[in-house]
Design a protein around this motif. Structure first.
Motif, PDB file in Angstrom:
ATOM      1  N   ARG A 156      -5.277   1.471   0.181  1.00 44.27           N
ATOM      2  CA  ARG A 156      -4.343   2.503   1.405  1.00 44.27           C
ATOM      3  C   ARG A 156      -4.896   0.532   1.999  1.00 44.27           C
ATOM      4  NH1 ARG A 156      -3.699   7.614  -0.158  1.00 44.27           N
ATOM      5  NH2 ARG A 156      -5.308   8.357  -1.470  1.00 44.27           N
ATOM      6  N   TYR A 205       0.922  -1.542   0.271  1.00 40.63           N
ATOM      7  CA  TYR A 205      -0.107  -0.226   0.204  1.00 40.63           C
ATOM      8  C   TYR A 205       0.744   0.871  -0.312  1.00 40.63           C
ATOM      9  CZ  TYR A 205      -3.930  -2.971   1.910  1.00 40.63           C
ATOM     10  OH  TYR A 205      -5.046  -4.642   1.727  1.00 40.63           O
ATOM     11  N   PRO A 206      -0.081   2.451  -0.753  1.00 39.19           N
ATOM     12  CA  PRO A 206      -0.952   2.242  -1.236  1.00 39.19           C
ATOM     13  C   PRO A 206      -0.416   2.368  -2.896  1.00 39.19           C
ATOM     14  CG  PRO A 206       0.150   4.371  -1.017  1.00 39.19           C
ATOM     15  CD  PRO A 206       1.242   3.746  -0.541  1.00 39.19           C
ATOM     16  N   TYR A 255      -2.490   9.953  -8.426  1.00 46.57           N
ATOM     17  CA  TYR A 255      -1.580   9.055  -7.817  1.00 46.57           C
ATOM     18  C   TYR A 255      -0.452   9.495  -6.934  1.00 46.57           C
ATOM     19  CZ  TYR A 255       0.984   4.543  -6.117  1.00 46.57           C
ATOM     20  OH  TYR A 255       1.456   3.780  -6.031  1.00 46.57           O
ATOM     21  N   PRO A 269       4.373   7.962  -3.549  1.00 38.50           N
ATOM     22  CA  PRO A 269       4.465   6.658  -2.919  1.00 38.50           C
ATOM     23  C   PRO A 269       5.724   6.251  -3.051  1.00 38.50           C
ATOM     24  CG  PRO A 269       3.513   6.818  -5.085  1.00 38.50           C
ATOM     25  CD  PRO A 269       3.227   8.176  -5.023  1.00 38.50           C
TER      26      PRO A 269
END
Length: 359
Positions: free
Chosen positions: A147, A129-130, A264, A269
């Motif tokens: 998530r 995740y994510p 995103y 991330p």
């Protein structure tokens, strides 16, 4: 502690499925389809599906347990799709799961069918995740940031038909067999995808929402025009119509995925990854286009094996294992739900009624 042994049950649409998992190891996966039962109707008939589930669920469980080489008493928990889906089928699965959990004295786990698809990349590829998820199937189409096992942020989705539904309707319009996705894809091979100028809906608007109803209507009108001019459809016409339709869906999904990736990646991330799941994820043209897009952005691309793209109980068992690890068990009040959005904070895509948001 050893990984728990979990039985999963899935009966949300027209596949009766049971599976046994230990951790991420699929010990058995049984899927009993209903294609022949619905073939004459051009789509899934809820009442027929519900009756078939009631007749086959216990047989699927028996076979899954036998193939896994375990006994019911060895199970550590029972996970079941509790929604969303056709209520008769969902109810059949929930009632059987309640009976098994009570009789065995084991925890009951109520799984969101969409979460099952969305967590499949963790089962097959161990994604952290994510990650960004495109859930694209016969009944659903959503961009989600996963998530946690119950924490999803929806970036966009279809405001009308899902792509799989549009593929099925296209196949019916062109006299091709169901399910429509594989039929349209097969007919598209070696065909001219540029012969017909089909629209790319909603690309002229910002955001990640999608629409496929107008594309289906455009194909219908093109077909009718050809029939009126020629007195029928030639095989070449049918193939080119399929190729043009598939190309339009591919282009829309590619552009909307590009936008979703931008949102995103703005969150920075640690290990950026994109996954696609659901029945339409099996389409090679769509999968290749999205894989290329991810490579350009330096994002890991994953797609489950075909058997885990369509409805199955292995994904339900795995999603249940994550719920069990989080202590999120259910009890005998677990209800079958026809509607159950993953992102409850997001505005409904398709409206909301007494039973809640549809998506």
């Amino acid at each position: 502690m050893p990984d728990p042994l979990i039985l999963g049950l899935e009966s949300s649409c027209d596949d009766t499925a049971a599976a046994v998992l230990r951790g991420r190891e699929i010990l058995s996966s049984v899927v009993m389809g209903q294609t022949e039962l619905h073939a004459a109707f051009g789509g899934v008939v809820p009442e027929i599906a519900a009756r078939a589930h009631a007749e086959k669920l216990d047989l699927a469980v028996e076979e899954a347990v036998s193939r896994a080489g375990v006994a019911l008493a060895d199970l550590d928990a029972v996970a079941v799709t509790a929604g969303p889906g056709l209520i008769g089928g969902v109810l059949s699965g929930v009632m059987l799961a309640k009976g098994l959990a009570t009789g065995l004295g084991k925890p009951l786990l109520g799984v969101n069918h969409l979460a099952g698809h969305a967590l499949t990349p963790r089962l097959t590829d161990g994604l952290e995740y994510p990650y960004l998820m495109l859930l694209v199937s016969g009944g659903h189409c959503q961009f989600l940031i996963a998530r946690g096992p119950q924490a999803f942020t929806r970036l966009g989705g279809t405001i009308d038909d899902a792509p799989g539904e549009a593929f099925d309707k296209t196949a019916r319009l062109l006299g091709l067999p169901q399910p429509g996705g594989p039929s349209v894809e097969e007919a598209s091979k070696e065909a001219d995808e540029k012969r017909f100028a089909f629209p790319r809906p909603l690309l002229d608007r910002p955001g990640c929402d999608l629409s496929f109803s107008g594309l289906k209507t455009a194909l219908l009108r093109t077909r009718d025009k050809l029939v009126a001019e020629q007195g029928g459809l030639h095989e070449t016409d049918r193939a080119d119509l399929c190729a043009g339709f598939q190309a339009a869906v591919r282009d829309v999904l590619r552009e909307k995925t590009r936008r979703a990736l931008a949102l995103y990646l703005a969150e920075s991330p640690a290990a950026p990854a994109f996954a696609i799941a659901g029945g339409v994820a099996a389409n090679k043209a769509i999968r290749a286009a999205l894989e290329t897009l991810c490579a350009e952005d330096g994002v890991r691309f994953t797609a489950p094996p075909l058997a885990l793209c369509t409805d199955n109980a292995a994904m339900i068992a795995y999603a249940g294992s994550e719920l069990l690890a989080a202590g999120e068990t259910a009890d005998m009040t677990l209800a079958a739900r026809p509607r159950w959005p993953l992102d409850r904070a997001a505005a409904p895509l398709l409206g909301s009624g007494k039973k809640g948001a549809k998506a």
